[in-house]
Design an enzyme around this catalytic site. Structure first.
Site, PDB file in Angstrom:
ATOM      1  N   GLY A 251       0.697  -1.037   0.012  1.00  0.00           N
ATOM      2  CA  GLY A 251      -0.124   0.095  -0.078  1.00  0.00           C
ATOM      3  C   GLY A 251       1.036   0.880   0.152  1.00  0.00           C
ATOM      4  O   GLY A 251       0.061   2.503   0.333  1.00  0.00           O
ATOM      5  N   GLU A 288       3.968  -6.677   1.670  1.00  0.00           N
ATOM      6  CA  GLU A 288       3.472  -6.789   0.096  1.00  0.00           C
ATOM      7  C   GLU A 288       3.241  -5.458  -0.705  1.00  0.00           C
ATOM      8  O   GLU A 288       2.636  -5.354  -0.934  1.00  0.00           O
ATOM      9  CB  GLU A 288       2.417  -7.801   0.780  1.00  0.00           C
ATOM     10  CG  GLU A 288       2.135  -8.279   1.081  1.00  0.00           C
ATOM     11  CD  GLU A 288       0.390  -9.955   1.761  1.00  0.00           C
ATOM     12  OE1 GLU A 288      -0.179  -8.335   0.721  1.00  0.00           O
ATOM     13  OE2 GLU A 288       0.416  -9.817   2.319  1.00  0.00           O
ATOM     14  N   GLY A 290       3.581  -3.979  -3.595  1.00  0.00           N
ATOM     15  CA  GLY A 290       3.590  -3.706  -5.337  1.00  0.00           C
ATOM     16  C   GLY A 290       3.928  -2.545  -5.945  1.00  0.00           C
ATOM     17  O   GLY A 290       4.868  -2.329  -6.304  1.00  0.00           O
ATOM     18  N   ARG A 331      -6.431   2.831 -15.527  1.00  0.00           N
ATOM     19  CA  ARG A 331      -6.263   3.783 -14.381  1.00  0.00           C
ATOM     20  C   ARG A 331      -6.941   5.167 -14.539  1.00  0.00           C
ATOM     21  O   ARG A 331      -7.558   5.394 -13.544  1.00  0.00           O
ATOM     22  CB  ARG A 331      -4.774   3.574 -13.669  1.00  0.00           C
ATOM     23  CG  ARG A 331      -4.497   2.339 -12.681  1.00  0.00           C
ATOM     24  CD  ARG A 331      -2.550   2.579 -12.072  1.00  0.00           C
ATOM     25  NE  ARG A 331      -3.334   3.221 -11.445  1.00  0.00           N
ATOM     26  CZ  ARG A 331      -3.272   4.314 -10.531  1.00  0.00           C
ATOM     27  NH1 ARG A 331      -3.102   5.597 -11.259  1.00  0.00           N
ATOM     28  NH2 ARG A 331      -3.360   4.663  -9.260  1.00  0.00           N
ATOM     29  N   TYR A 335     -10.116   5.085 -11.473  1.00  0.00           N
ATOM     30  CA  TYR A 335      -9.817   5.756 -10.829  1.00  0.00           C
ATOM     31  C   TYR A 335      -9.708   7.167 -10.426  1.00  0.00           C
ATOM     32  O   TYR A 335      -9.799   7.702  -9.807  1.00  0.00           O
ATOM     33  CB  TYR A 335      -8.719   5.354  -9.705  1.00  0.00           C
ATOM     34  CG  TYR A 335      -8.480   3.429  -9.626  1.00  0.00           C
ATOM     35  CD1 TYR A 335      -9.429   2.483  -9.169  1.00  0.00           C
ATOM     36  CD2 TYR A 335      -7.311   2.706 -10.250  1.00  0.00           C
ATOM     37  CE1 TYR A 335      -8.991   0.904  -9.048  1.00  0.00           C
ATOM     38  CE2 TYR A 335      -7.494   1.713 -10.792  1.00  0.00           C
ATOM     39  CZ  TYR A 335      -8.146   0.852  -9.851  1.00  0.00           C
ATOM     40  OH  TYR A 335      -7.623  -0.137  -9.845  1.00  0.00           O
ATOM     41  N   CYS A 366     -13.593   3.169 -27.441  1.00  0.00           N
ATOM     42  CA  CYS A 366     -15.472   4.541 -27.819  1.00  0.00           C
ATOM     43  C   CYS A 366     -16.022   4.572 -26.571  1.00  0.00           C
ATOM     44  O   CYS A 366     -16.879   3.971 -26.512  1.00  0.00           O
ATOM     45  CB  CYS A 366     -16.068   3.687 -28.699  1.00  0.00           C
ATOM     46  SG  CYS A 366     -15.414   3.958 -30.454  1.00  0.00           S
ATOM     47  N   GLU A 367     -15.405   5.718 -25.648  1.00  0.00           N
ATOM     48  CA  GLU A 367     -16.048   5.950 -24.034  1.00  0.00           C
ATOM     49  C   GLU A 367     -15.702   6.911 -23.574  1.00  0.00           C
ATOM     50  O   GLU A 367     -14.452   7.264 -24.450  1.00  0.00           O
ATOM     51  CB  GLU A 367     -15.093   4.441 -23.205  1.00  0.00           C
ATOM     52  CG  GLU A 367     -15.767   3.234 -23.313  1.00  0.00           C
ATOM     53  CD  GLU A 367     -17.105   2.578 -22.764  1.00  0.00           C
ATOM     54  OE1 GLU A 367     -17.435   2.803 -22.235  1.00  0.00           O
ATOM     55  OE2 GLU A 367     -17.353   1.540 -22.728  1.00  0.00           O
ATOM     56  N   TYR A 393       0.285  -1.918 -12.125  1.00  0.00           N
ATOM     57  CA  TYR A 393      -1.077  -1.864 -12.779  1.00  0.00           C
ATOM     58  C   TYR A 393      -1.714  -1.449 -13.515  1.00  0.00           C
ATOM     59  O   TYR A 393      -2.373  -0.453 -14.021  1.00  0.00           O
ATOM     60  CB  TYR A 393      -2.050  -0.992 -11.335  1.00  0.00           C
ATOM     61  CG  TYR A 393      -1.610  -2.056  -9.761  1.00  0.00           C
ATOM     62  CD1 TYR A 393      -1.955  -2.955  -9.714  1.00  0.00           C
ATOM     63  CD2 TYR A 393      -1.010  -1.070  -8.770  1.00  0.00           C
ATOM     64  CE1 TYR A 393      -1.931  -3.755  -8.631  1.00  0.00           C
ATOM     65  CE2 TYR A 393      -0.611  -1.138  -7.708  1.00  0.00           C
ATOM     66  CZ  TYR A 393      -1.332  -2.657  -8.340  1.00  0.00           C
ATOM     67  OH  TYR A 393      -1.169  -3.423  -6.045  1.00  0.00           O
TER      68      TYR A 393
HETATM   69  N1  LLP Z   1      -1.405  -6.999  -0.434  1.00  0.00           N
HETATM   70  C1  LLP Z   1      -2.311  -7.012  -0.956  1.00  0.00           C
HETATM   71  C2  LLP Z   1      -3.070  -8.301  -0.639  1.00  0.00           C
HETATM   72  C3  LLP Z   1      -3.300  -6.568  -2.316  1.00  0.00           C
HETATM   73  O1  LLP Z   1      -4.339  -6.833  -2.501  1.00  0.00           O
HETATM   74  C4  LLP Z   1      -1.916  -5.729  -2.952  1.00  0.00           C
HETATM   75  C5  LLP Z   1      -3.057  -4.450  -4.352  1.00  0.00           C
HETATM   76  C6  LLP Z   1      -1.345  -5.790  -2.250  1.00  0.00           C
HETATM   77  C7  LLP Z   1      -0.193  -6.144  -1.854  1.00  0.00           C
HETATM   78  C8  LLP Z   1      -0.185  -4.686  -3.125  1.00  0.00           C
HETATM   79  O2  LLP Z   1       0.089  -3.368  -2.906  1.00  0.00           O
HETATM   80  P1  LLP Z   1       0.310  -2.189  -3.250  1.00  0.00           P
HETATM   81  O3  LLP Z   1       1.538  -1.951  -2.543  1.00  0.00           O
HETATM   82  O4  LLP Z   1       0.817  -1.852  -5.429  1.00  0.00           O
HETATM   83  O5  LLP Z   1       0.162  -0.880  -2.416  1.00  0.00           O
HETATM   84  N2  LLP Z   1      -4.740  -1.609  -9.437  1.00  0.00           N
HETATM   85  C9  LLP Z   1      -5.437  -0.491  -8.191  1.00  0.00           C
HETATM   86  C10 LLP Z   1      -4.704  -1.169  -7.210  1.00  0.00           C
HETATM   87  C11 LLP Z   1      -5.579  -2.274  -6.743  1.00  0.00           C
HETATM   88  C12 LLP Z   1      -4.369  -2.654  -5.515  1.00  0.00           C
HETATM   89  C13 LLP Z   1      -4.828  -3.819  -4.852  1.00  0.00           C
HETATM   90  N3  LLP Z   1      -4.000  -4.543  -3.677  1.00  0.00           N
HETATM   91  C14 LLP Z   1      -4.732   0.689  -8.796  1.00  0.00           C
HETATM   92  O6  LLP Z   1      -3.677   0.700 -10.408  1.00  0.00           O
HETATM   93  O7  LLP Z   1      -4.294   1.858  -8.428  1.00  0.00           O
END
Ligand code: LLP
Length: 439
Positions: A251, A288, A290, A331, A335, A366-367, A393
């Site tokens: 996150g 975790e 990402g 995105r 969002y 086309c959106e 993402y």
């Molecule tokens: N762990 C779990 C269980 C998750 O569901 C997620 C992300 C992460 C870790 C990694 O989170 P991060 O560090 O990337 O914030 N598509 C959206 C983001 C969706 C995140 C879903 N879960 C976007 O483009 O902002």
């Protein structure tokens, strides 16, 4: 071309290209990633643990490209996966089964079986997301004649407003589908304990993940505090000798242009302090992330197809129509995210007098939501633009809507292209669609 980085690690696009510019833009839309910057991001995060035992389980969903996962695995990262396919990518890219956690509210039996079958003793942990899931995991473990290592993913029910992020990516509040509700954790522990006594399950961790793109550490630390409280009561049972880690989730936000004061390492420092205060230093931390590992280190290159001028309520509007659309980078449509857009220039920008005007940048889909927003760009429309901060993402959420093939991907290391994938084949899509009718 993206060969240099500024102080915050962002790619810059001015200056003489070290790479053949034409080669990079010959196939657009194309994602371009800087593997060196991704590796550096992992090293910076890991350094925040100051040598103590930990695991950075990279959330593969952010960017599942082989070169990216391999780069992070080589830096000592594990993986957080959410499907059997992501699990296969992580293992195939060299992540040890012992460094994989598997999250997800609805894992299929065949996916659980794959997690149990990996390596000598299955993956590090299957993350339990409901009381109902516990018997299912135990049954698959019985069938596989293995002990499933599990971690309970708690939903700490953080107040929605404390999670400073977009509604669609806040997960740690009590209306979300994710995690074992805080009030059900005791029941989940009872059930895990029962299965543990039969050798089917071993509780190795407790975790939470409360959302994404946090630009302050407050909500994250709140959630961790709740998690740590639950961990203390679990430990007080004296029944979970295998409990080894506390997983505070991903996150960590990045700066999409509006700022993001904490660096990812600041989240680590804050939860380490909180864990010490809870007297839980004997348990290792697992995170975790990402987005924060890859987001700032990828761009989406796009060619300008044409311009258009209209009057919007009497005010002239300049539209810049590019060959990347919401199917390539979802995105903004999903969002209301804003990705900065810069022109690709071969000359240093300072060398030419450029007047920026406001362009509304849109894709070909086309959106109405296929709209990347207003951007200051040169009055003379550039031939190519780059959408910044598209490393997370972006490609992983791409779709084939409107018959548009997957974009190409290009991977840079040391300023050179070290891997690439071609764009999807539009003809293959046509054939695939038509084959259904004639089968
Ligand atoms: N762990 C779990 C269980 C998750 O569901 C997620 C992300 C992460 C870790 C990694 O989170 P991060 O560090 O990337 O914030 N598509 C959206 C983001 C969706 C995140 C879903 N879960 C976007 O483009 O902002």
């Amino acid at each position: 071309v993206p060969t240099s980085r500024d102080a915050s690690g962002r790619l810059t696009f001015t200056g003489a290209p070290a790479l053949p510019f034409v080669e990079l833009v010959e196939s657009t839309p194309a994602y371009v990633y800087d593997l060196d910057a991704i590796a550096a991001e992992a090293r910076e995060l890991k350094a925040a643990f100051e040598g103590e035992e930990h695991l950075v389980a990279y959330a593969v969903k952010a960017n599942s490209a082989g070169p990216v996962v391999r780069t992070l695995a080589a830096e000592g990262c594990g993986a957080d996966v959410v499907s059997g396919a992501e699990l296969a990518v992580a293992l195939g890219a060299g992540v040890a089964p012992d460094a994989v956690v598997y999250s997800g509210v609805a894992k299929r039996d065949d996916e659980l079986d794959a997690a149990l079958a990996a390596g000598e003793r299955g993956i590090l942990a299957i993350q339990i997301e409901s009381v109902e899931e516990i018997d299912r995991v135990a049954a698959r473990a019985r069938a596989a004649r293995r002990c499933a290592r599990v971690s309970i993913r708690v939903n700490p029910a953080v107040e929605r407003h404390a999670l400073d992020t977009h509604d669609h990516i806040a997960t740690g509040h009590d209306e979300a589908k994710f995690g074992v509700p805080r009030g059900d954790v005791a029941a989940a522990l009872d059930l895990v304990q029962l299965h543990a006594s039969r050798g089917e399950l071993a509780l190795v961790g407790l975790g939470c993940h409360v959302g994404s793109q946090f630009t302050s550490t407050d909500g994250y630390v709140d959630a961790a505090r709740t998690l740590f409280g639950l961990a203390r009561s679990a430990l007080s049972r004296g029944a979970f000798a295998d409990l080894r880690f506390l997983d505070t989730g991903g996150g960590f936000g990045i700066d999409y242009g509006e700022g993001c004061p904490p660096r990812p390492a600041d989240f680590i420092k804050a939860v380490r302090k909180e864990r010490a205060a809870a007297g839980l230093d004997a348990l290792a931390l697992l995170v975790e992330p990402g987005r924060s590992l890859v987001g700032a280190h990828g761009v989406l290159l796009s060619r300008v197809i044409q311009t258009k001028t209209t009057l919007a309520g009497g005010v002239p509007r300049r539209w810049l129509m590019i060959d990347a659309g919401m199917n390539d980078l979802m995105r903004p449509a999903l969002y209301q995210a804003h990705h900065r857009i810069v022109p690709l220039v071969i000359q240093p920008r300072e060398a030419v007098a450029v007047t920026d005007v406001a362009w509304r940048v849109v894709g070909p889909v086309c959106e109405s939501s296929d709209d990347f927003g207003l951007h200051p760009l040169p009055e003379t429309a550039p031939d190519h633009v780059a959408l910044l901060d598209a490393g997370a993402y972006g490609f992983t959420m791409a779709s084939r809507y409107n018959g548009r093939p997957a974009p190409a991907e290009i991977f840079l290391r040391g300023g050179a292209v070290v891997a690439r994938s071609a764009a999807g084949d539009a003809r293959a899509w046509v054939e695939e669609r038509l084959r259904i009718a004639s089968a």
